[in-house]
Design an enzyme around this catalytic site. Structure first.
Site, PDB file in Angstrom:
ATOM      1  N   HIS A 229      -3.667   0.921   8.086  1.00  0.00           N
ATOM      2  CA  HIS A 229      -2.373   1.594   8.003  1.00  0.00           C
ATOM      3  C   HIS A 229      -2.435   2.766   7.008  1.00  0.00           C
ATOM      4  O   HIS A 229      -2.007   3.886   7.324  1.00  0.00           O
ATOM      5  CB  HIS A 229      -1.321   0.567   7.570  1.00  0.00           C
ATOM      6  CG  HIS A 229       0.066   1.081   7.441  1.00  0.00           C
ATOM      7  ND1 HIS A 229       1.066   0.708   8.306  1.00  0.00           N
ATOM      8  CD2 HIS A 229       0.639   1.916   6.538  1.00  0.00           C
ATOM      9  CE1 HIS A 229       2.200   1.301   7.942  1.00  0.00           C
ATOM     10  NE2 HIS A 229       1.960   2.045   6.870  1.00  0.00           N
ATOM     11  N   GLU A 230      -2.964   2.511   5.817  1.00  0.00           N
ATOM     12  CA  GLU A 230      -3.004   3.558   4.780  1.00  0.00           C
ATOM     13  C   GLU A 230      -4.001   4.661   5.135  1.00  0.00           C
ATOM     14  O   GLU A 230      -3.715   5.843   4.926  1.00  0.00           O
ATOM     15  CB  GLU A 230      -3.297   2.953   3.410  1.00  0.00           C
ATOM     16  CG  GLU A 230      -2.284   1.937   2.933  1.00  0.00           C
ATOM     17  CD  GLU A 230      -0.835   2.404   2.973  1.00  0.00           C
ATOM     18  OE1 GLU A 230      -0.563   3.617   2.840  1.00  0.00           O
ATOM     19  OE2 GLU A 230       0.057   1.544   3.144  1.00  0.00           O
TER      20      GLU A 230
ATOM     21  N   HIS B  33      -2.411   7.018   7.583  1.00  0.00           N
ATOM     22  CA  HIS B  33      -1.503   7.986   6.962  1.00  0.00           C
ATOM     23  C   HIS B  33      -2.242   9.265   6.547  1.00  0.00           C
ATOM     24  O   HIS B  33      -1.753  10.367   6.750  1.00  0.00           O
ATOM     25  CB  HIS B  33      -0.838   7.404   5.714  1.00  0.00           C
ATOM     26  CG  HIS B  33       0.425   6.659   5.970  1.00  0.00           C
ATOM     27  ND1 HIS B  33       1.505   7.198   6.632  1.00  0.00           N
ATOM     28  CD2 HIS B  33       0.795   5.408   5.626  1.00  0.00           C
ATOM     29  CE1 HIS B  33       2.478   6.307   6.687  1.00  0.00           C
ATOM     30  NE2 HIS B  33       2.072   5.200   6.088  1.00  0.00           N
TER      31      HIS B  33
ATOM     32  N   GLY C 143       0.837  -1.187   0.000  1.00  0.00           N
ATOM     33  CA  GLY C 143       0.000   0.000   0.000  1.00  0.00           C
ATOM     34  C   GLY C 143       0.872   1.236   0.000  1.00  0.00           C
ATOM     35  O   GLY C 143       2.045   1.188   0.370  1.00  0.00           O
TER      36      GLY C 143
ATOM     37  N   GLN D  35       3.145   9.937   1.373  1.00  0.00           N
ATOM     38  CA  GLN D  35       4.429   9.247   1.303  1.00  0.00           C
ATOM     39  C   GLN D  35       5.203   9.625   0.037  1.00  0.00           C
ATOM     40  O   GLN D  35       6.395   9.352  -0.047  1.00  0.00           O
ATOM     41  CB  GLN D  35       4.235   7.731   1.371  1.00  0.00           C
ATOM     42  CG  GLN D  35       3.728   7.283   2.732  1.00  0.00           C
ATOM     43  CD  GLN D  35       3.527   5.796   2.773  1.00  0.00           C
ATOM     44  OE1 GLN D  35       2.539   5.285   2.272  1.00  0.00           O
ATOM     45  NE2 GLN D  35       4.501   5.102   3.349  1.00  0.00           N
TER      46      GLN D  35
ATOM     47  N   CYS E  25       6.652  -0.024   7.121  1.00  0.00           N
ATOM     48  CA  CYS E  25       6.136   1.128   6.395  1.00  0.00           C
ATOM     49  C   CYS E  25       7.189   1.585   5.392  1.00  0.00           C
ATOM     50  O   CYS E  25       8.381   1.619   5.722  1.00  0.00           O
ATOM     51  CB  CYS E  25       5.810   2.257   7.377  1.00  0.00           C
ATOM     52  SG  CYS E  25       5.091   3.705   6.610  1.00  0.00           S
ATOM     53  N   LEU E  26       6.758   1.951   4.202  1.00  0.00           N
ATOM     54  CA  LEU E  26       7.693   2.441   3.209  1.00  0.00           C
ATOM     55  C   LEU E  26       8.348   3.746   3.645  1.00  0.00           C
ATOM     56  O   LEU E  26       9.380   4.131   3.116  1.00  0.00           O
ATOM     57  CB  LEU E  26       7.001   2.613   1.853  1.00  0.00           C
ATOM     58  CG  LEU E  26       6.495   1.315   1.219  1.00  0.00           C
ATOM     59  CD1 LEU E  26       5.797   1.597  -0.100  1.00  0.00           C
ATOM     60  CD2 LEU E  26       7.624   0.325   1.035  1.00  0.00           C
TER      61      LEU E  26
END
Length: 172
Positions: free
Chosen positions: A126-127, A130, A33, A38, A84-85
């Protein structure tokens, strides 16, 4: 990363290009995701390609998401490693409800709804987090958060400063 993003109001070619770029970036970074902030964009949109509990891959785009989680006796927590990216290479255990529902619209402005179990439930939470200014490290105890950031800092030289937008990390 710690502020709520703006609602998507224009469903135009610019948004379509952003979504295509986000999908490409997510795949290049080998993520499941990716949220717009990000990649430096202040809009409530995320993309995902993630398996559910049945290992069925679900893909989607969600703008202006509304997250619903189970409550009361239906609420069961799943404790699993999460990454996480935005903190590449670092993982820590994070407890999240084992089921999640997200509604919103896609990049064309059409209504979408996703129900997630397993990793997909975690991804949807999670997304969405953000887009509302929460990173998963905010959801773990302080000791785990410190270890998470320490692990990320030890790996930081392997990732370019503009990760996940930039080039892939160096491999030994």
């Amino acid at each position: 990363m710690h502020h709520e993003l703006r609602d998507v109001t224009d469903f135009d070619d610019e948004l379509a290009t952003l979504v295509a770029d986000m999908v490409a970036t997510m795949y290049a970074a080998e993520g499941v995701g990716l949220a717009a902030n990000q990649v430096g964009v202040d809009l409530k949109v995320f993309v995902f390609d993630c398996p559910d509990d049945d290992q069925q891959r679900i893909t989607g785009v969600v703008c202006n998401p509304v997250l619903r989680l189970p409550d009361g006796t239906d609420r069961k927590l799943d404790v699993a490693d999460e990454g996480c990216l935005s903190l590449p290479g670092a993982f820590t255990e994070c407890a999240r409800p084992d089921r999640a529902w997200v509604t919103g619209v896609d990049h064309l402005g059409e209504p979408v709804a996703f129900e997630g179990t397993g990793l997909l439930a975690r991804c949807l939470q999670h997304e969405t987090d953000h887009l509302f200014g929460t990173v998963f490290g905010d959801r773990v105890p302080e000791k785990a958060r410190k270890k998470l950031h320490k692990a990320h800092n030890q790996l930081a030289d392997e990732y370019p400063e503009d990760w996940p937008v930039g080039e892939e990390p160096e491999q030994d």
